[in-house]
Design a protein around this motif. Structure first.
Motif, PDB file in Angstrom:
ATOM      1  N   PHE A  38      -2.612 -19.831  53.975  1.00 38.60           N
ATOM      2  CA  PHE A  38      -1.559 -19.717  54.983  1.00 38.60           C
ATOM      3  C   PHE A  38      -0.228 -20.160  54.378  1.00 38.60           C
ATOM      4  O   PHE A  38      -0.118 -21.256  53.826  1.00 38.60           O
ATOM      5  CB  PHE A  38      -1.895 -20.592  56.192  1.00 38.60           C
ATOM      6  CG  PHE A  38      -0.810 -20.627  57.234  1.00 38.60           C
ATOM      7  CD1 PHE A  38      -0.754 -19.666  58.227  1.00 38.60           C
ATOM      8  CD2 PHE A  38       0.163 -21.610  57.214  1.00 38.60           C
ATOM      9  CE1 PHE A  38       0.253 -19.689  59.189  1.00 38.60           C
ATOM     10  CE2 PHE A  38       1.166 -21.652  58.160  1.00 38.60           C
ATOM     11  CZ  PHE A  38       1.214 -20.682  59.156  1.00 38.60           C
ATOM     12  N   LEU A  39       0.782 -19.306  54.477  1.00 42.88           N
ATOM     13  CA  LEU A  39       2.104 -19.657  53.942  1.00 42.88           C
ATOM     14  C   LEU A  39       3.060 -20.125  55.029  1.00 42.88           C
ATOM     15  O   LEU A  39       3.644 -21.202  54.929  1.00 42.88           O
ATOM     16  CB  LEU A  39       2.711 -18.449  53.211  1.00 42.88           C
ATOM     17  CG  LEU A  39       2.111 -18.068  51.871  1.00 42.88           C
ATOM     18  CD1 LEU A  39       2.942 -16.969  51.231  1.00 42.88           C
ATOM     19  CD2 LEU A  39       2.005 -19.272  50.950  1.00 42.88           C
ATOM     20  N   MET A  40       3.247 -19.287  56.035  1.00 40.74           N
ATOM     21  CA  MET A  40       4.242 -19.622  57.059  1.00 40.74           C
ATOM     22  C   MET A  40       4.063 -18.710  58.258  1.00 40.74           C
ATOM     23  O   MET A  40       3.371 -17.692  58.189  1.00 40.74           O
ATOM     24  CB  MET A  40       5.659 -19.482  56.505  1.00 40.74           C
ATOM     25  CG  MET A  40       5.976 -18.092  55.984  1.00 40.74           C
ATOM     26  SD  MET A  40       7.549 -18.025  55.101  1.00 40.74           S
ATOM     27  CE  MET A  40       7.178 -19.048  53.686  1.00 40.74           C
ATOM     28  N   ASP A  41       4.709 -19.112  59.366  1.00 37.07           N
ATOM     29  CA  ASP A  41       4.706 -18.259  60.550  1.00 37.07           C
ATOM     30  C   ASP A  41       6.055 -18.362  61.243  1.00 37.07           C
ATOM     31  O   ASP A  41       6.966 -19.042  60.764  1.00 37.07           O
ATOM     32  CB  ASP A  41       3.553 -18.617  61.494  1.00 37.07           C
ATOM     33  CG  ASP A  41       3.642 -20.031  62.061  1.00 37.07           C
ATOM     34  OD1 ASP A  41       4.758 -20.595  62.136  1.00 37.07           O
ATOM     35  OD2 ASP A  41       2.588 -20.585  62.442  1.00 37.07           O
ATOM     36  N   THR A  42       6.180 -17.665  62.335  1.00 40.13           N
ATOM     37  CA  THR A  42       7.458 -17.602  63.042  1.00 40.13           C
ATOM     38  C   THR A  42       7.559 -18.620  64.166  1.00 40.13           C
ATOM     39  O   THR A  42       8.343 -18.455  65.089  1.00 40.13           O
ATOM     40  CB  THR A  42       7.663 -16.186  63.614  1.00 40.13           C
ATOM     41  OG1 THR A  42       6.540 -15.828  64.445  1.00 40.13           O
ATOM     42  CG2 THR A  42       7.788 -15.158  62.500  1.00 40.13           C
ATOM     43  N   SER A  43       6.796 -19.709  64.082  1.00 39.01           N
ATOM     44  CA  SER A  43       6.733 -20.654  65.195  1.00 39.01           C
ATOM     45  C   SER A  43       7.969 -21.522  65.345  1.00 39.01           C
ATOM     46  O   SER A  43       8.310 -21.941  66.444  1.00 39.01           O
ATOM     47  CB  SER A  43       5.496 -21.562  65.049  1.00 39.01           C
ATOM     48  OG  SER A  43       5.584 -22.321  63.852  1.00 39.01           O
ATOM     49  N   ASP A  44       8.672 -21.818  64.245  1.00 42.16           N
ATOM     50  CA  ASP A  44       9.715 -22.828  64.348  1.00 42.16           C
ATOM     51  C   ASP A  44      10.958 -22.466  63.537  1.00 42.16           C
ATOM     52  O   ASP A  44      11.904 -21.888  64.048  1.00 42.16           O
ATOM     53  CB  ASP A  44       9.152 -24.181  63.899  1.00 42.16           C
ATOM     54  CG  ASP A  44      10.056 -25.350  64.261  1.00 42.16           C
ATOM     55  OD1 ASP A  44      11.222 -25.112  64.624  1.00 42.16           O
ATOM     56  OD2 ASP A  44       9.602 -26.494  64.183  1.00 42.16           O
ATOM     57  N   GLY A  45      10.959 -22.791  62.265  1.00 42.79           N
ATOM     58  CA  GLY A  45      12.121 -22.505  61.433  1.00 42.79           C
ATOM     59  C   GLY A  45      13.012 -23.693  61.160  1.00 42.79           C
ATOM     60  O   GLY A  45      14.004 -23.581  60.437  1.00 42.79           O
TER      61      GLY A  45
END
Length: 225
Positions: A38-45
């Motif tokens: 898992f690298l990243m997702d659009t949950s936060d930023g």
């Protein structure tokens, strides 16, 4: 009753030059997985925004600084830089053609469309380590977000980027007084020492608060003037 949103749904799967990359949707989130990691997702930023802002602040008001962003990811860093008119040229180096495609003609364009249309923005398809070794361009800031940190790389070939030789290449593309900012999923005192040994100055670490567990951090270092 469980809904279909409880299980991640693969949107696209691609065999790239460095292995498999997957874009999947989990509820409202988009996620990028590389070789099962898992690298990243659009949950936060928040982490990506701090990465860009901390680099800018460390430049002490330098006008129209040019920034090189290592890793396109879900596009948070690019979008945040492009939303700030104080940045000059914004160059993003991404080695996975599938990730670039997901932004230009896929679901991740929801986050990056405006940034990609910005005339300051340039996307380069290349391995970052090769790019900093070969390019003749120089920048005021280099923001690295291609791994989970210097102690947790996505591929073994990235290890060299955080060693003395790789950091020397990073310094080579930075103008005098330029800033290197490195995102990490956990603090790395050893990496701070490596930065100092590589000749960087004003080495420090900023924490990004998280709901639980070890905080994310941004390692900051300045190339001597």
């Amino acid at each position: 009753m469980a809904t279909s949103y409880d299980t991640p749904v693969v949107i696209d799967r691609s065999e790239g030059p460095y292995g498999e990359v997957v874009l999947r949707r989990h509820g409202a989130l988009l996620q990028i997985i590389a070789n099962g990691c898992f690298l990243m997702d659009t949950s936060d930023g928040r982490s990506e925004r701090l990465l860009v802002d901390a680099a800018y602040d460390a430049l002490d008001g330098r006008p129209d600084p040019d920034v090189l962003i290592g890793g396109l990811g879900v596009g948070f860093s690019l979008a945040h830089a492009a939303a700030d008119p104080r940045w000059g040229r914004i160059t993003v180096v991404e080695r996975e053609p599938a990730v670039i495609g997901w932004h230009r003609a896929g679901p991740l364009g929801e986050l990056s469309a405006a940034a990609l249309a910005d005339p300051r923005t340039d996307i380069v398809e290349a391995d970052l380590l090769a790019y900093v070794n070969e390019t003749s361009d120089t920048y005021d800031a280099l923001c690295l977000d291609i791994d989970n940190g210097p102690d947790w790389t996505v591929t073994e070939s990235n290890d060299g980027l955080y060693a003395n030789a790789g950091l020397a290449s990073c310094a080579r593309v930075l103008r005098p007084g330029g800033v290197l900012a490195v995102w990490s999923a956990q603090p790395s005192p050893e990496f701070e020492g490596t930065l100092r040994n590589a000749g960087f100055q004003r080495v420090r670490t900023e924490e990004i608060p998280v709901a639980r567990g070890v905080p994310d951090v941004v390692h900051l270092a300045v190339r001597p003037g």
